[in-house]
Design an enzyme around this catalytic site. Structure first.
Site, PDB file in Angstrom:
ATOM      1  CB  CYS A 146      -0.925  -0.018   1.206  1.00 52.05           C
ATOM      2  SG  CYS A 146      -1.762  -1.599   1.388  1.00 52.05           S
ATOM      3  CG  HIS A 154      -2.629   2.767   3.511  1.00 47.71           C
ATOM      4  ND1 HIS A 154      -3.450   2.568   2.421  1.00 47.71           N
ATOM      5  CD2 HIS A 154      -2.509   1.567   4.124  1.00 47.71           C
ATOM      6  CE1 HIS A 154      -3.808   1.295   2.381  1.00 47.71           C
ATOM      7  NE2 HIS A 154      -3.250   0.668   3.406  1.00 47.71           N
ATOM      8  CG  ASN A 205      -6.310  -1.468   2.638  1.00 43.63           C
ATOM      9  OD1 ASN A 205      -5.810  -0.864   1.697  1.00 43.63           O
ATOM     10  ND2 ASN A 205      -5.587  -2.082   3.562  1.00 43.63           N
TER      11      ASN A 205
HETATM   12  N1  ACO Z   1     -16.043 -11.389  10.628  1.00 42.60           N
HETATM   13  C1  ACO Z   1     -16.181 -11.981  11.818  1.00 42.60           C
HETATM   14  N2  ACO Z   1     -15.152 -12.478  12.515  1.00 42.60           N
HETATM   15  C2  ACO Z   1     -13.917 -12.352  11.983  1.00 42.60           C
HETATM   16  C3  ACO Z   1     -13.707 -11.742  10.754  1.00 42.60           C
HETATM   17  C4  ACO Z   1     -14.827 -11.257  10.060  1.00 42.60           C
HETATM   18  N3  ACO Z   1     -14.720 -10.646   8.855  1.00 42.60           N
HETATM   19  N4  ACO Z   1     -12.391 -11.744  10.486  1.00 42.60           N
HETATM   20  C5  ACO Z   1     -11.793 -12.344  11.515  1.00 42.60           C
HETATM   21  N5  ACO Z   1     -12.708 -12.736  12.417  1.00 42.60           N
HETATM   22  C6  ACO Z   1     -12.494 -13.432  13.667  1.00 42.60           C
HETATM   23  C7  ACO Z   1     -11.227 -14.252  13.623  1.00 42.60           C
HETATM   24  O1  ACO Z   1     -11.480 -15.525  13.057  1.00 42.60           O
HETATM   25  C8  ACO Z   1     -10.880 -14.341  15.082  1.00 42.60           C
HETATM   26  O2  ACO Z   1     -11.679 -15.334  15.672  1.00 42.60           O
HETATM   27  P1  ACO Z   1     -11.082 -16.310  16.828  1.00 42.60           P
HETATM   28  O3  ACO Z   1     -10.697 -15.378  17.946  1.00 42.60           O
HETATM   29  O4  ACO Z   1     -12.235 -17.182  17.136  1.00 42.60           O
HETATM   30  O5  ACO Z   1      -9.929 -16.981  16.184  1.00 42.60           O
HETATM   31  C9  ACO Z   1     -11.333 -13.002  15.613  1.00 42.60           C
HETATM   32  O6  ACO Z   1     -12.284 -12.482  14.690  1.00 42.60           O
HETATM   33  C10 ACO Z   1     -10.192 -12.013  15.720  1.00 42.60           C
HETATM   34  O7  ACO Z   1     -10.728 -10.946  16.396  1.00 42.60           O
HETATM   35  P2  ACO Z   1      -9.778  -9.863  17.020  1.00 42.60           P
HETATM   36  O8  ACO Z   1      -8.539 -10.486  17.553  1.00 42.60           O
HETATM   37  O9  ACO Z   1     -10.591  -9.039  17.958  1.00 42.60           O
HETATM   38  O10 ACO Z   1      -9.435  -9.032  15.743  1.00 42.60           O
HETATM   39  P3  ACO Z   1      -8.607  -7.732  15.732  1.00 42.60           P
HETATM   40  O11 ACO Z   1      -9.119  -6.784  16.732  1.00 42.60           O
HETATM   41  O12 ACO Z   1      -7.159  -8.040  15.722  1.00 42.60           O
HETATM   42  O13 ACO Z   1      -9.004  -7.163  14.305  1.00 42.60           O
HETATM   43  C11 ACO Z   1      -8.124  -6.887  12.108  1.00 42.60           C
HETATM   44  C12 ACO Z   1      -8.625  -7.874  13.144  1.00 42.60           C
HETATM   45  C13 ACO Z   1      -9.265  -5.966  11.713  1.00 42.60           C
HETATM   46  C14 ACO Z   1      -7.655  -7.651  10.889  1.00 42.60           C
HETATM   47  C15 ACO Z   1      -6.971  -6.050  12.746  1.00 42.60           C
HETATM   48  O14 ACO Z   1      -5.995  -6.905  13.243  1.00 42.60           O
HETATM   49  C16 ACO Z   1      -6.361  -5.125  11.752  1.00 42.60           C
HETATM   50  O15 ACO Z   1      -6.972  -4.160  11.365  1.00 42.60           O
HETATM   51  N6  ACO Z   1      -5.093  -5.331  11.358  1.00 42.60           N
HETATM   52  C17 ACO Z   1      -4.474  -4.581  10.301  1.00 42.60           C
HETATM   53  C18 ACO Z   1      -4.660  -5.351   9.055  1.00 42.60           C
HETATM   54  C19 ACO Z   1      -4.738  -4.509   7.830  1.00 42.60           C
HETATM   55  O16 ACO Z   1      -5.024  -3.336   7.829  1.00 42.60           O
HETATM   56  N7  ACO Z   1      -4.483  -5.178   6.716  1.00 42.60           N
HETATM   57  C20 ACO Z   1      -4.606  -4.571   5.446  1.00 42.60           C
HETATM   58  C21 ACO Z   1      -3.423  -4.803   4.603  1.00 42.60           C
HETATM   59  S1  ACO Z   1      -2.011  -4.041   5.224  1.00 42.60           S
HETATM   60  C22 ACO Z   1      -2.216  -2.413   5.264  1.00 42.60           C
HETATM   61  O17 ACO Z   1      -2.999  -1.882   4.509  1.00 42.60           O
HETATM   62  C23 ACO Z   1      -1.461  -1.645   6.230  1.00 42.60           C
END
Ligand code: ACO
Length: 326
Positions: A113, A253, A283
């Site tokens: 990104c 971003h 994103n």
């Molecule tokens: N719907 C429902 N549940 C979900 C989903 C979904 N779409 N996606 C994941 N889950 C579940 C997982 O399976 C997991 O379940 P488990 O605990 O039973 O294993 C749980 O939700 C995880 O929840 P959290 O730990 O509370 O998630 P978190 O608060 O870490 O949020 C997220 C996850 C949104 C991905 C966060 O870590 C994040 O924003 N990270 C940055 C990732 C990012 O921006 N990536 C884009 C590419 S890189 C960039 O652009 C910089």
């Protein structure tokens, strides 16, 4: 000699996909997506649109916005992780579909990104050294290449393109300082492995959907994104000899709302000085910063004389920041 942004453009596909629609494909909910990411909807390109189509639409707008014609473009940089085909690069298709002269054109592929902001930095040096007018495009068609069954990643992304023309003169926004960097030790945290030489594309892997399996350790990505975007921003402020209080708008971003909030917090800027459109588009990878900058200007959030700080982070890890004065 000063170098600036001469014009901006953006293209957003027409089809809007809501969070509720995602619940038809994966076990998720509007509530989960909204509370974790701030995303409400995203755009999805039509089946007959490919990466270069989106890129050309944004580029044409940026060239017109510059008061130039395509014949004035001396170089083309396309930042994308979702190329039109594997070989040749998307820049080749953009050059011909735009009707540009036979100028150097190349992709910043796989740069995550951060690609567009890195492209602006490269364009600045090309403009300084060779007095070139460089078209820089950030474009992604992420919904085509991701796994629609993986709820951990699919709900995050959207399709878009943004573009800028960089050239001599302050233009609409003079580039004052830039920063870019890479930490390749973290390359296993975010990426797409299948299809390269390490894990070539095979029928078996395709059957398992591995060619669309984005590896993402969400929490680590989150932490690094905040840390690197903040540090890169501080560096450009220092280079330009200004303080964060002098900045009128930060355009980071658009990864997710919580990352944007954390970057704003760490930089010490109030929320109204951080531009956000992730709720609308999700994103959009390397398209996110140019689309956000274009929209911020269109909404009247940027006035002449304003200092605007761009910062981005993505797979690699790569990061970049740029300070401009409108
Ligand atoms: N719907 C429902 N549940 C979900 C989903 C979904 N779409 N996606 C994941 N889950 C579940 C997982 O399976 C997991 O379940 P488990 O605990 O039973 O294993 C749980 O939700 C995880 O929840 P959290 O730990 O509370 O998630 P978190 O608060 O870490 O949020 C997220 C996850 C949104 C991905 C966060 O870590 C994040 O924003 N990270 C940055 C990732 C990012 O921006 N990536 C884009 C590419 S890189 C960039 O652009 C910089």
């Amino acid at each position: 000699m000063s170098v600036g942004l001469l014009g901006l453009g953006a293209y957003l596909p027409e089809r809007i996909m809501t969070n509720a629609e995602w619940a038809e494909y994966v076990d998720t909910s509007d509530e989960w997506i909204t509370s974790r990411t701030g995303i409400h909807r995203r755009r999805v390109a039509a089946a007959d649109q490919n990466t270069a189509d989106l890129a050309v639409a944004a580029a044409e707008q940026a060239i017109a916005d510059s008061g130039l014609t395509v014949a004035d473009i001396d170089e083309i940089i396309v930042a994308t992780d979702t190329p039109e085909v594997y070989i040749p690069d998307t820049a080749s298709f953009v050059q011909t579909r735009l009707g540009a002269r036979e100028v150097p054109a190349y992709d910043l592929g796989g740069s995550g990104c951060a690609g567009f902001v890195l492209g602006l930095d490269i364009a600045r040096s090309r403009a300084l050294a060779n007095d070139r007018r460089v078209l820089v495009i950030g474009v992604e068609l992420l919904t085509r290449l991701m796994n629609w069954q993986d709820r951990n990643t699919c709900v995050l992304f959207g399709d878009a393109a943004g573009a800028a023309v960089v050239g001599a003169g302050p233009g609409m926004a003079e580039i004052l300082a830039a920063n870019a960097g890479t930490d390749g030790t973290r390359s296993d945290i975010l990426g797409l492995e299948v299809g390269g030489t390490r894990m070539p594309f095979t029928e078996e892997r395709a059957r398992q959907g591995l060619h669309k399996e984005i590896v993402m350790h969400g929490r680590e990505v989150f932490r690094e994104a905040v840390r690197r975007m903040t540090a890169a921003s501080m560096d450009v402020l220092e280079q330009a000899g200004v303080g964060i209080e002098d900045v009128a708008l930060v355009v980071p971003h658009q990864a997710n709302q919580r990352i944007l909030d954390a970057v704003g917090d760490r930089l010490g800027v109030p929320p109204e000085k951080v531009f956000v459109n992730v709720h609308e588009y999700g994103n959009t990878g390397s398209a996110s910063v140019p689309v956000a900058l274009w929209e911020a200007r269109a909404q009247g959030r940027i006035q002449p004389g304003d200092l605007v700080l761009l910062t981005a982070f993505g797979a690699g890890f790569h990061w970049a920041a740029l300070l401009v004065r409108f």
